[in-house]
Design a protein around this motif. Structure first.
Motif, PDB file in Angstrom:
ATOM      1  N   LEU A 192     -27.690  23.757 -18.755  1.00 36.82           N
ATOM      2  CA  LEU A 192     -28.785  24.264 -19.236  1.00 36.82           C
ATOM      3  C   LEU A 192     -29.371  23.866 -20.562  1.00 36.82           C
ATOM      4  N   LEU A 193     -28.468  24.071 -21.558  1.00 36.89           N
ATOM      5  CA  LEU A 193     -28.556  23.791 -22.961  1.00 36.89           C
ATOM      6  C   LEU A 193     -28.814  22.191 -23.220  1.00 36.89           C
ATOM      7  N   ALA A 194     -28.145  21.214 -22.374  1.00 37.08           N
ATOM      8  CA  ALA A 194     -28.662  19.866 -22.620  1.00 37.08           C
ATOM      9  C   ALA A 194     -29.811  19.691 -21.991  1.00 37.08           C
ATOM     10  N   MET A 195     -30.083  20.183 -20.906  1.00 33.52           N
ATOM     11  CA  MET A 195     -31.595  20.009 -20.064  1.00 33.52           C
ATOM     12  C   MET A 195     -32.624  20.382 -21.135  1.00 33.52           C
ATOM     13  N   VAL A 196     -32.636  21.553 -21.956  1.00 30.76           N
ATOM     14  CA  VAL A 196     -33.612  22.062 -22.624  1.00 30.76           C
ATOM     15  C   VAL A 196     -33.765  21.342 -24.050  1.00 30.76           C
ATOM     16  N   ASP A 197     -32.614  20.820 -24.374  1.00 26.83           N
ATOM     17  CA  ASP A 197     -32.597  20.351 -25.802  1.00 26.83           C
ATOM     18  C   ASP A 197     -31.818  19.153 -26.231  1.00 26.83           C
ATOM     19  N   SER A 198     -30.771  18.971 -26.090  1.00 26.00           N
ATOM     20  CA  SER A 198     -29.918  17.918 -26.503  1.00 26.00           C
ATOM     21  C   SER A 198     -30.150  16.680 -25.771  1.00 26.00           C
ATOM     22  N   SER A 199     -30.521  16.771 -24.673  1.00 23.44           N
ATOM     23  CA  SER A 199     -30.599  15.371 -23.892  1.00 23.44           C
ATOM     24  C   SER A 199     -31.946  14.649 -24.134  1.00 23.44           C
ATOM     25  N   VAL A 200     -32.853  15.511 -24.864  1.00 25.46           N
ATOM     26  CA  VAL A 200     -34.223  14.748 -25.176  1.00 25.46           C
ATOM     27  C   VAL A 200     -34.493  14.801 -26.510  1.00 25.46           C
ATOM     28  N   GLY A 201     -34.964  13.566 -27.103  1.00 22.92           N
ATOM     29  CA  GLY A 201     -35.255  13.518 -28.560  1.00 22.92           C
ATOM     30  C   GLY A 201     -34.209  12.690 -29.512  1.00 22.92           C
ATOM     31  N   GLY A 202     -33.118  12.125 -28.682  1.00 20.34           N
ATOM     32  CA  GLY A 202     -32.418  11.163 -29.323  1.00 20.34           C
ATOM     33  C   GLY A 202     -31.478  11.089 -30.552  1.00 20.34           C
ATOM     34  N   LYS A 203     -31.082  12.739 -30.667  1.00 19.42           N
ATOM     35  CA  LYS A 203     -30.091  12.771 -31.527  1.00 19.42           C
ATOM     36  C   LYS A 203     -28.784  12.675 -31.093  1.00 19.42           C
ATOM     37  N   THR A 204     -27.900  11.765 -31.623  1.00 23.58           N
ATOM     38  CA  THR A 204     -26.821  11.607 -31.129  1.00 23.58           C
ATOM     39  C   THR A 204     -25.785  11.879 -32.314  1.00 23.58           C
ATOM     40  N   GLY A 205     -24.550  11.828 -31.877  1.00 23.75           N
ATOM     41  CA  GLY A 205     -23.620  12.074 -33.137  1.00 23.75           C
ATOM     42  C   GLY A 205     -22.173  12.678 -33.009  1.00 23.75           C
ATOM     43  N   VAL A 206     -21.196  12.855 -33.749  1.00 26.54           N
ATOM     44  CA  VAL A 206     -20.281  13.493 -33.625  1.00 26.54           C
ATOM     45  C   VAL A 206     -19.860  14.557 -35.009  1.00 26.54           C
ATOM     46  N   ASN A 207     -18.999  15.434 -34.757  1.00 27.58           N
ATOM     47  CA  ASN A 207     -18.642  16.354 -35.898  1.00 27.58           C
ATOM     48  C   ASN A 207     -17.614  15.578 -36.812  1.00 27.58           C
ATOM     49  N   LEU A 208     -17.624  15.879 -38.170  1.00 31.00           N
ATOM     50  CA  LEU A 208     -16.657  15.574 -38.980  1.00 31.00           C
ATOM     51  C   LEU A 208     -15.987  16.841 -39.512  1.00 31.00           C
ATOM     52  N   ALA A 209     -14.810  16.435 -40.252  1.00 28.37           N
ATOM     53  CA  ALA A 209     -14.149  17.775 -40.534  1.00 28.37           C
ATOM     54  C   ALA A 209     -14.954  18.614 -41.534  1.00 28.37           C
ATOM     55  N   HIS A 210     -15.966  18.026 -42.208  1.00 28.18           N
ATOM     56  CA  HIS A 210     -16.703  18.880 -43.023  1.00 28.18           C
ATOM     57  C   HIS A 210     -17.761  19.589 -42.189  1.00 28.18           C
ATOM     58  N   GLY A 211     -18.212  19.391 -40.994  1.00 24.76           N
ATOM     59  CA  GLY A 211     -19.321  20.033 -40.492  1.00 24.76           C
ATOM     60  C   GLY A 211     -19.621  19.334 -39.242  1.00 24.76           C
ATOM     61  N   LYS A 212     -20.594  20.082 -38.581  1.00 24.67           N
ATOM     62  CA  LYS A 212     -21.343  19.761 -37.399  1.00 24.67           C
ATOM     63  C   LYS A 212     -22.249  18.449 -37.459  1.00 24.67           C
ATOM     64  N   ASN A 213     -22.044  17.583 -36.504  1.00 24.76           N
ATOM     65  CA  ASN A 213     -23.181  16.594 -36.618  1.00 24.76           C
ATOM     66  C   ASN A 213     -23.494  15.784 -37.887  1.00 24.76           C
ATOM     67  N   LEU A 214     -22.272  15.507 -38.520  1.00 24.18           N
ATOM     68  CA  LEU A 214     -22.452  14.860 -39.818  1.00 24.18           C
ATOM     69  C   LEU A 214     -22.572  13.228 -39.706  1.00 24.18           C
ATOM     70  N   ALA A 215     -22.040  12.675 -38.659  1.00 20.48           N
ATOM     71  CA  ALA A 215     -22.364  11.494 -38.461  1.00 20.48           C
ATOM     72  C   ALA A 215     -23.052  11.063 -36.897  1.00 20.48           C
ATOM     73  N   GLY A 216     -24.193  10.484 -37.272  1.00 23.05           N
ATOM     74  CA  GLY A 216     -24.914  10.064 -36.078  1.00 23.05           C
ATOM     75  C   GLY A 216     -26.156   9.514 -36.256  1.00 23.05           C
ATOM     76  N   THR A 217     -26.791   9.156 -34.914  1.00 17.83           N
ATOM     77  CA  THR A 217     -27.981   8.445 -35.120  1.00 17.83           C
ATOM     78  C   THR A 217     -29.268   9.049 -34.464  1.00 17.83           C
TER      79      THR A 217
ATOM     80  N   VAL B 248     -41.183  15.786 -30.711  1.00 24.01           N
ATOM     81  CA  VAL B 248     -40.376  14.802 -31.098  1.00 24.01           C
ATOM     82  C   VAL B 248     -41.108  13.672 -31.066  1.00 24.01           C
ATOM     83  N   ALA B 249     -42.274  13.694 -30.386  1.00 21.96           N
ATOM     84  CA  ALA B 249     -43.413  12.482 -30.246  1.00 21.96           C
ATOM     85  C   ALA B 249     -44.131  12.668 -31.865  1.00 21.96           C
ATOM     86  N   GLN B 250     -44.205  13.797 -32.197  1.00 23.66           N
ATOM     87  CA  GLN B 250     -44.840  13.856 -33.684  1.00 23.66           C
ATOM     88  C   GLN B 250     -44.073  13.647 -34.799  1.00 23.66           C
ATOM     89  N   ASP B 251     -42.475  13.718 -34.609  1.00 16.92           N
ATOM     90  CA  ASP B 251     -41.745  13.761 -35.725  1.00 16.92           C
ATOM     91  C   ASP B 251     -40.466  13.426 -35.242  1.00 16.92           C
TER      92      ASP B 251
END
Ligand code: GLY
Length: 350
Positions: free
Chosen positions: A129-154, A220-223
């Motif tokens: 459900l979480l991926a359906m309503v949020d993460s699968s849409v909008g193009g944020k990709t990435g991984v966590n680094l030791a210093h924090g969540k989603n610190l590397a990505g595109t 996402v279309a706006q920004d």
């Protein structure tokens, strides 16, 4: 079949939603095209054969990569494994990746798609459900680094999102709650009627799942690259990411966001920014068995927040609802963050 269109600068694509869609994915391969299904150890036994059969039927030469399920896999090592797999299997620039699973799989597969040979196409097939309503849409990709969540990505938009609501049937209660937290977030920042419906029912309706996607698509279309309105989607995530990090990712994302929303709104009400939001938010979180606070203290939360990526020029952009259905970005000086969190925690204790 429901179709929600998304127009971004990078790509125009659609979310297609239909029960049973996994068995008839609406995509066709060009002659000789390869597909890599990236999935995880929970999802693979449930849905990978179905997806592989559908993609083979669509003309792809299909192979699979199964990663260990869980947030701990969202790291540079697994990212590298996906890239090496693509290279080993001679994937070219025109071949495709299909991310079958939740947010971890989608973020990793999308990040690999964005960097393999400087970028290949990928499709999201969210099964949580979480991926359906949020993460699968909008193009944020990435991984966590030791210093924090989603610190590397595109920012790398998928070429399509295929949502089969039948996959919700195999989710645990915890995974459903995880997604409901993000749905409540969407209602609070943008749609009071959606919030009311979610606050009044234990099970989310498919129409409300689609409404969340529609709202996200509009934002996402706006920004696309989060320089303005997209920041609103981070409501609850500042403290939420801090909780995830402090717990070494033992607290699931939605639960951390729920607590983060409670802290932010409690402080926002005390500061006179949020009006009549705390009571309905806490009631909705409680109804869904989500946390309404956290045992972490203000000092440790603030420290974790300050190592997060969303700092710009000594300020952190907090997202606070003004009322249910509307929110704004409130830039806070880093020197104020601990006191702000402390106010929120204190307000939740009384
Ligand atoms: N998950 C928030 C966003 O995609 O912007």
């Amino acid at each position: 079949m429901t179709e929600i269109k998304i127009q971004t600068n990078q790509r125009r694509y659609s979310v297609f939603a239909e029960r049973g869609l996994l068995a008839r994915l609406p995509v066709m391969a060009a002659p000789g095209e390869k597909a890599l299904i990236v999935t995880d150890s929970n999802v693979a036994p449930l849905y990978c054969d179905n997806a592989a059969r559908a993609l083979t039927g669509a003309g792809f030469s299909v192979s699979r990569l199964v990663i260990e399920s869980g947030e701990k896999s969202k790291n540079l090592t697994v990212f590298g494994e996906i890239l090496e797999t693509l290279a080993e299997r001679n994937f070219s620039r025109t071949d495709k990746i299909f991310a079958l699973g939740g947010g971890v799989v989608g973020d990793l597969a999308g990040f690999a798609a964005s960097s393999y040979m400087r970028g290949i196409e990928f499709y999201q097939i969210p099964t949580t459900l979480l991926a359906m309503v949020d993460s699968s849409v909008g193009g944020k990709t990435g991984v966590n680094l030791a210093h924090g969540k989603n610190l590397a990505g595109t920012f790398w938009q998928p070429s399509g999102v295929f949502l089969d609501a039948d996959t919700l049937k195999t989710l645990s209660a915890l995974q459903i709650k995880n997604g409901i937290a993000e749905m409540l977030k969407t209602g609070v920042i943008r749609d009071a009627a959606l919030f009311e419906r979610l606050a009044g029912s234990e099970t989310p309706a498919l129409a409300d799942i689609l409404r969340c996607i529609e709202i996200k698509a509009e934002i996402v279309a706006q920004d696309e690259r989060e320089s303005g309105v997209r920041k609103l989607l981070n409501f609850g995530h500042t403290v939420g990411h801090a909780i995830e990090k402090l717990s070494d990712y033992a607290v699931p994302h939605g639960f951390a966001v729920a607590a983060g929303m409670a802290v932010a709104v409690a402080a926002g009400e005390r500061r006179g920014i949020s009006d009549d939001c705390l009571a309905p938010l806490l009631a909705a979180l409680s109804l869904h068995g989500l946390p309404v606070g956290t045992d972490y203290g203000a000092a440790e939360l603030a420290q974790a927040v300050l190592s997060d990526k969303k700092l710009s020029g000594g300020k952190i952009d907090l997202i606070l609802p003004t009322r249910i259905g509307s929110a704004e970005v409130v830039p806070l000086d880093v020197s104020e963050i601990e006191a702000f969190i402390a106010v929120g925690l204190e307000a939740l204790r009384v």
